[in-house]
Design an enzyme around this catalytic site. Structure first.
Site, PDB file in Angstrom:
ATOM      1  N   ARG A 250       0.866  -1.174   0.000  1.00 12.37           N
ATOM      2  CA  ARG A 250       0.000   0.000   0.000  1.00 12.37           C
ATOM      3  C   ARG A 250       0.907   1.229   0.000  1.00 12.37           C
ATOM      4  O   ARG A 250       2.054   1.167   0.466  1.00 12.37           O
ATOM      5  CB  ARG A 250      -0.900   0.024   1.227  1.00 12.37           C
ATOM      6  CG  ARG A 250      -1.824  -1.184   1.370  1.00 12.37           C
ATOM      7  CD  ARG A 250      -2.629  -1.084   2.652  1.00 12.37           C
ATOM      8  NE  ARG A 250      -3.574  -2.191   2.822  1.00 12.37           N
ATOM      9  CZ  ARG A 250      -3.325  -3.289   3.523  1.00 12.37           C
ATOM     10  NH1 ARG A 250      -2.159  -3.423   4.140  1.00 12.37           N
ATOM     11  NH2 ARG A 250      -4.229  -4.243   3.629  1.00 12.37           N
TER      12      ARG A 250
ATOM     13  N   LYS B  74      -2.226  -1.892   7.935  1.00 13.64           N
ATOM     14  CA  LYS B  74      -3.384  -1.297   8.599  1.00 13.64           C
ATOM     15  C   LYS B  74      -3.454  -1.745  10.053  1.00 13.64           C
ATOM     16  O   LYS B  74      -3.182  -2.904  10.367  1.00 13.64           O
ATOM     17  CB  LYS B  74      -4.679  -1.699   7.870  1.00 13.64           C
ATOM     18  CG  LYS B  74      -4.834  -1.049   6.499  1.00 13.64           C
ATOM     19  CD  LYS B  74      -6.169  -1.415   5.889  1.00 13.64           C
ATOM     20  CE  LYS B  74      -6.401  -0.675   4.573  1.00 13.64           C
ATOM     21  NZ  LYS B  74      -7.717  -0.989   3.989  1.00 13.64           N
TER      22      LYS B  74
ATOM     23  N   HIS C 140      -1.744   2.144  -5.984  1.00 16.19           N
ATOM     24  CA  HIS C 140      -2.492   0.918  -5.724  1.00 16.19           C
ATOM     25  C   HIS C 140      -2.560   0.028  -6.958  1.00 16.19           C
ATOM     26  O   HIS C 140      -2.739  -1.186  -6.841  1.00 16.19           O
ATOM     27  CB  HIS C 140      -3.907   1.262  -5.245  1.00 16.19           C
ATOM     28  CG  HIS C 140      -4.375   0.390  -4.128  1.00 16.19           C
ATOM     29  ND1 HIS C 140      -3.798   0.402  -2.875  1.00 16.19           N
ATOM     30  CD2 HIS C 140      -5.367  -0.545  -4.073  1.00 16.19           C
ATOM     31  CE1 HIS C 140      -4.423  -0.473  -2.094  1.00 16.19           C
ATOM     32  NE2 HIS C 140      -5.371  -1.058  -2.800  1.00 16.19           N
TER      33      HIS C 140
ATOM     34  N   ARG D 158       0.007  -2.534  -6.725  1.00 17.94           N
ATOM     35  CA  ARG D 158      -0.392  -3.584  -5.774  1.00 17.94           C
ATOM     36  C   ARG D 158      -1.346  -4.577  -6.438  1.00 17.94           C
ATOM     37  O   ARG D 158      -1.192  -5.794  -6.288  1.00 17.94           O
ATOM     38  CB  ARG D 158      -1.048  -2.915  -4.567  1.00 17.94           C
ATOM     39  CG  ARG D 158      -1.549  -3.853  -3.484  1.00 17.94           C
ATOM     40  CD  ARG D 158      -1.958  -3.002  -2.271  1.00 17.94           C
ATOM     41  NE  ARG D 158      -2.801  -3.699  -1.313  1.00 17.94           N
ATOM     42  CZ  ARG D 158      -2.343  -4.439  -0.310  1.00 17.94           C
ATOM     43  NH1 ARG D 158      -1.038  -4.613  -0.167  1.00 17.94           N
ATOM     44  NH2 ARG D 158      -3.169  -5.001   0.547  1.00 17.94           N
TER      45      ARG D 158
ATOM     46  N   TYR E 295      -9.274 -10.983  -6.956  1.00 17.11           N
ATOM     47  CA  TYR E 295      -8.337 -11.190  -8.048  1.00 17.11           C
ATOM     48  C   TYR E 295      -8.671 -12.420  -8.875  1.00 17.11           C
ATOM     49  O   TYR E 295      -8.193 -12.563 -10.000  1.00 17.11           O
ATOM     50  CB  TYR E 295      -6.903 -11.290  -7.491  1.00 17.11           C
ATOM     51  CG  TYR E 295      -6.472  -9.999  -6.848  1.00 17.11           C
ATOM     52  CD1 TYR E 295      -6.114  -8.904  -7.626  1.00 17.11           C
ATOM     53  CD2 TYR E 295      -6.471  -9.857  -5.474  1.00 17.11           C
ATOM     54  CE1 TYR E 295      -5.767  -7.703  -7.039  1.00 17.11           C
ATOM     55  CE2 TYR E 295      -6.118  -8.661  -4.873  1.00 17.11           C
ATOM     56  CZ  TYR E 295      -5.770  -7.585  -5.668  1.00 17.11           C
ATOM     57  OH  TYR E 295      -5.433  -6.391  -5.082  1.00 17.11           O
TER      58      TYR E 295
END
Length: 298
Positions: free
Chosen positions: A148, A172, A244, A247, A279
């Protein structure tokens, strides 16, 4: 109870009890602040303890005029969380958003870059400038490790375990994980450290920060966005990209080349595998290849 007091206590709850990141807390707070602004503009004298479902509905109708369905849905979710907190603390017995439905939105599939796109972006970096080595190391790290943007900007020199082939990432909620890093990314980080970073006048408090600006301070999230946007324009890339995107591309390319979801989940730092499962929808040909390869009745 005043709105300002309720919001302050709520943010403290998100930080201490839920362990959310600074950016997440800010996002949740903005949802409540927008509601407060609506009440002030319309001179509605309702406190956090007395605000009704009808007033909340008026607010949602109002924001629906200026934000898309996805943003509207996120704000409703944020406000529902705020009022659930008030219930948890015994300030209220009901949630005025309990029966309010979020607008239906399709699941947005992540944008991805091809390997050729990534190579072109990196090749477009001007290495004749000092920041060129840094920017190359940044893009290589984003794509190599699937970080991130906040994880990248907060990366420390003490987080680099190159002898073992890993970096330590703080994600996070300050949760830490070890992510493998390929040798090419290690090489470019070392080039930046030795040839550029070592010659900067590093500001106090940033001695251990890996990626620095010209003034010797930690790079901002906005600066990473700017670097990537400028490179996209430079190569006429007809895609809307951000940090992002690297990522997403990292996860998608791993999946396409045979990596399992659980491994990708661990490297991305997703708390739930359902987040990683998005994904699986990017390239359905992978599903067919897995079936052909591993099913006993091929």
């Amino acid at each position: 109870m005043k709105w300002s007091h309720a919001l302050k206590d709520y943010k403290l709850f998100l930080k201490i009890e839920r362990g959310l990141s600074k950016n997440s807390i800010t996002s949740y707070g903005l949802d409540v602040e927008r509601l407060i602004t609506f009440l002030e503009i319309n001179n509605i004298q309702e406190s956090p303890l007395s605000i009704s479902k009808e007033t909340i509905q008026e607010f949602i109708y109002d924001i629906a005029k200026v934000v898309n369905a996805r943003t509207q849905s996120r704000m409703i979710s944020g406000l529902r969380s705020f009022f659930n907190y008030l219930i948890f603390e015994d300030y209220r017995t009901d949630n005025p958003l309990e029966l309010i439905e979020s607008p239906k939105i399709g699941r947005k599939l992540p944008d991805t870059l091809s390997l050729d796109d990534i190579n072109r972006l990196i090749d477009a970096i001007d290495l004749s400038k000092p920041e060129g080595e840094r920017n190359r190391a940044i893009l290589e790290t984003l794509y190599s490790c699937g970080l991130r943007v906040s994880e990248l900007t907060n990366l420390k020199i003490s987080d680099l375990f190159f002898d073992e082939g890993f970096i330590k990432v703080t994600g996070k909620g300050d949760k830490q994980r070890f992510v493998p890093i390929v040798s090419s990314a290690q090489k470019y980080i070392n080039c930046y450290k030795n040839e550029v970073r070592n010659h900067l006048s590093i500001q106090k408090g940033h001695e251990d920060t890996l990626f620095l600006n010209r003034r010797g301070k930690q790079l901002t999230r906005a600066m990473i966005f700017t670097i990537i946007k400028q490179l996209a324009v430079k190569i006429d890339l007809n895609k809307t990209i951000s940090p992002h995107t690297f990522r997403h591309s990292f996860a998608t390319h791993l999946l396409e080349n045979g990596a399992d979801l659980r491994t990708i989940q661990l490297m991305l730092g997703h708390e739930s595998i359902t987040t990683t499962e998005i994904y699986m929808h990017v390239d359905k040909s992978h599903l067919k290849n897995v079936l052909k390869t591993f099913h006993p009745r091929k």
